[in-house]
Design an enzyme around this catalytic site. Structure first.
Site, PDB file in Angstrom:
ATOM      1  N   ASN A   1       0.879  -1.171   0.000  1.00  0.00           N
ATOM      2  CA  ASN A   1       0.000   0.000   0.000  1.00  0.00           C
ATOM      3  C   ASN A   1       0.917   1.220   0.000  1.00  0.00           C
ATOM      4  O   ASN A   1       1.472   1.577   1.036  1.00  0.00           O
ATOM      5  CB  ASN A   1      -0.880  -0.048   1.255  1.00  0.00           C
ATOM      6  CG  ASN A   1      -1.846   1.134   1.330  1.00  0.00           C
ATOM      7  OD1 ASN A   1      -1.793   2.048   0.512  1.00  0.00           O
ATOM      8  ND2 ASN A   1      -2.707   1.111   2.316  1.00  0.00           N
TER       9      ASN A   1
ATOM     10  N   ARG B   1      -2.600  -2.201  -3.367  1.00  0.00           N
ATOM     11  CA  ARG B   1      -3.833  -1.468  -3.134  1.00  0.00           C
ATOM     12  C   ARG B   1      -3.824  -0.250  -4.057  1.00  0.00           C
ATOM     13  O   ARG B   1      -2.878   0.549  -4.024  1.00  0.00           O
ATOM     14  CB  ARG B   1      -3.902  -1.006  -1.689  1.00  0.00           C
ATOM     15  CG  ARG B   1      -5.105  -0.137  -1.465  1.00  0.00           C
ATOM     16  CD  ARG B   1      -5.050   0.576  -0.152  1.00  0.00           C
ATOM     17  NE  ARG B   1      -6.247   1.386  -0.002  1.00  0.00           N
ATOM     18  CZ  ARG B   1      -6.291   2.541   0.645  1.00  0.00           C
ATOM     19  NH1 ARG B   1      -5.215   3.016   1.224  1.00  0.00           N
ATOM     20  NH2 ARG B   1      -7.397   3.217   0.729  1.00  0.00           N
TER      21      ARG B   1
ATOM     22  N   HIS C   1     -13.251   1.912   0.307  1.00  0.00           N
ATOM     23  CA  HIS C   1     -13.160   0.847   1.336  1.00  0.00           C
ATOM     24  C   HIS C   1     -13.719  -0.475   0.805  1.00  0.00           C
ATOM     25  O   HIS C   1     -14.128  -1.343   1.589  1.00  0.00           O
ATOM     26  CB  HIS C   1     -13.965   1.189   2.604  1.00  0.00           C
ATOM     27  CG  HIS C   1     -13.413   2.300   3.433  1.00  0.00           C
ATOM     28  ND1 HIS C   1     -14.225   3.207   4.097  1.00  0.00           N
ATOM     29  CD2 HIS C   1     -12.146   2.653   3.717  1.00  0.00           C
ATOM     30  CE1 HIS C   1     -13.480   4.060   4.751  1.00  0.00           C
ATOM     31  NE2 HIS C   1     -12.205   3.759   4.538  1.00  0.00           N
TER      32      HIS C   1
ATOM     33  N   ARG D   1     -12.844  14.159   8.503  1.00  0.00           N
ATOM     34  CA  ARG D   1     -13.719  14.573   7.392  1.00  0.00           C
ATOM     35  C   ARG D   1     -15.134  14.811   7.907  1.00  0.00           C
ATOM     36  O   ARG D   1     -15.623  14.067   8.753  1.00  0.00           O
ATOM     37  CB  ARG D   1     -13.773  13.493   6.301  1.00  0.00           C
ATOM     38  CG  ARG D   1     -12.454  13.255   5.607  1.00  0.00           C
ATOM     39  CD  ARG D   1     -12.652  12.359   4.384  1.00  0.00           C
ATOM     40  NE  ARG D   1     -11.376  11.843   3.931  1.00  0.00           N
ATOM     41  CZ  ARG D   1     -11.079  10.545   3.864  1.00  0.00           C
ATOM     42  NH1 ARG D   1     -11.972   9.622   4.182  1.00  0.00           N
ATOM     43  NH2 ARG D   1      -9.902  10.168   3.448  1.00  0.00           N
TER      44      ARG D   1
ATOM     45  N   GLU E   1      -7.974  -6.180   5.387  1.00  0.00           N
ATOM     46  CA  GLU E   1      -7.891  -5.740   3.989  1.00  0.00           C
ATOM     47  C   GLU E   1      -6.663  -6.289   3.286  1.00  0.00           C
ATOM     48  O   GLU E   1      -6.716  -6.613   2.107  1.00  0.00           O
ATOM     49  CB  GLU E   1      -7.855  -4.204   3.944  1.00  0.00           C
ATOM     50  CG  GLU E   1      -9.172  -3.586   4.367  1.00  0.00           C
ATOM     51  CD  GLU E   1      -9.049  -2.102   4.676  1.00  0.00           C
ATOM     52  OE1 GLU E   1      -8.659  -1.761   5.804  1.00  0.00           O
ATOM     53  OE2 GLU E   1      -9.339  -1.301   3.786  1.00  0.00           O
TER      54      GLU E   1
END
Ligand code: ADP
Length: 402
Positions: A14, A93, A182, A243, A388
């Protein structure tokens, strides 16, 4: 594990603009034998932490570039495996696959060019992801590089869920639509939840709430994403650590008028200074905010209230995408660990016949997947640990087998 016992390995990567995370999986086991975090890349303070069963080792990087960090990772992977021979794939990713990628894809020149083209939709992420792919391909040209997209799982959204009610020409000319993110987590967790709740693979309706630093919830029908809270960008939907999630789009011009800030500055404020951090004035971290709320800090209490209420409201909205609701699933750092958030959210969901059993919800630490609703509940409420990295490794292996 002794190197003699390693038959097959997959490295998951990633790569961000200033960081690199990797996980090394062997013999199809779902926990990595080693992980790496390289931070502050591109600066003089760049470091690389390598963790395995022996503990954590930190290496200083000399030029601090992504290429140097990857070269070090390859050296450490080679040492961990005895050689690079067992390495069958590197799974990357990649944040944005746009409408081009609905599943994991072997990266060739054409795919790399398409990921680069999609950078317009994810300017901070796709170029960094691609730099990782290129650097890895240079290092290990014989090993297949596989891209696993955050958006791919949501490519099954129907048109009525992905179109914004704005002039249609914006979709045609600029691909303005909802994509969702996601996806790797939602896909992994929904599959696990179906197993934990013993639901039929072809007859289930779920809502998965992935609550980490970024938060999103997804409506899943028979293994497919039918709607999700994030949109064109990860700013849409739920309130998150920094956020805002959904706000009135009119807020942007109002603030520009009132404060003289530019559009970029306001967008940055909504991404980096809002959410839990913005409302609590304390932290983007749910643990810190929850502790302060319990100690009576009113701003922290309000931040927590808004977080839980907005999440419940979005969960209700997502039920519009489901023929029936079998289970609500919590995952991500907050979803897996915060009994307080799970309790507060489900208190707002009684109209959906959602309830939890306090003694089952009490487990506040990382533990195995479990059901937290009462035995005879109409809707199962579950906690499922996301993984993940393993999902990326698994999808890479599945692609190779084809
Ligand atoms: P990322 O999105 O970066 O992968 P994580 O999934 O690790 O993040 O989630 C991080 C969030 O989980 C933080 O807000 C953190 O405070 C929260 N969290 C972790 N453990 C707990 C806990 N025991 N109680 C409440 N929140 C927790």
């Amino acid at each position: 594990m002794s190197v003699a016992n390693i038959a097959e390995a997959v490295l998951v990567l990633n790569s961000g603009s200033s960081s690199l995370k990797t996980a090394l999986f062997v013999n199809r086991e779902d926990q990595p034998i080693a992980t790496c975090l390289a931070e502050r890349l591109g600066t003089a303070e760049a470091v690389l932490h390598w963790s395995n069963e022996a503990g954590k080792t930190t290496y200083e990087l000399t030029d601090g570039s992504m290429a140097e960090a990857l070269a070090k990772v390859v050296e450490l992977v080679e040492a961990a495996l005895g050689s690079l021979a067992p390495l069958v794939a590197v799974g990357h990713r990649v944040v944005h696959g746009g409408e081009s990628f609905g599943k994991a894809t072997l990266v060739d020149e054409e795919v790399a060019a398409e990921i680069a083209r999609l950078s317009a939709l994810a300017p901070l992420h796709n170029p960094a992801n691609l730099a990782g792919i290129h650097a890895m391909r240079d290092r290990c040209p014989a090993v297949p590089q596989i891209a696993v997209f955050d958006t791919a799982f949501h490519q099954t959204l129907p048109e009525h869920a992905y179109l914004y009610p704005v002039p249609k020409t914006l979709y045609q000319a600029h691909k303005v639509r909802r994509y969702g993110f996601h996806g790797t987590s939602h896909q992994f967790v929904s599959r696990e939840a179906v197993k934990v709740a013993s639901l039929p693979a072809d007859d289930h309706g779920l809502i998965v709430a992935h609550l980490g630093n970024g938060c999103s919830a997804t409506a899943v029908v028979n293994g497919e994403s039918r709607d999700t809270t994030m949109g064109l960008t990860p700013l849409e939907g739920l309130m998150m650590g920094t956020r805002s999630g959904d706000v009135d789009p009119g807020l942007l011009s109002f603030l520009a008028d009132q404060t003289g800030k530019t559009l970029d500055e306001i967008t940055s404020m909504l991404n980096k200074e809002s959410g839990l951090l913005g409302l609590s004035g304390l932290s983007n971290d749910m643990r810190t905010v929850s502790e302060a709320a319990e100690q009576g800090n009113q701003n922290a209490q309000i931040a927590l209230d808004v977080f839980c209420y907005r999440l419940a409201r979005q969960i209700m909205a997502l039920t519009a995408a489901l023929p029936k609701l079998d289970a609500l699933v919590f995952t991500g750092g907050i979803g897996e660990n915060s009994r307080l958030v799970r309790k507060r959210v489900t208190e707002h969901l009684r109209v959906l016949k959602i309830e939890i059993a306090d003694e089952r919800n009490a487990d506040n630490g990382k533990s195995s997947n479990h059901v937290i609703s009462p035995e005879d509940a109409a809707v199962k409420v579950m906690v499922v640990n996301t993984n993940e990295e393993w999902e990326i490794a698994n999808q890479s292996l599945a692609l190779l087998e084809k």
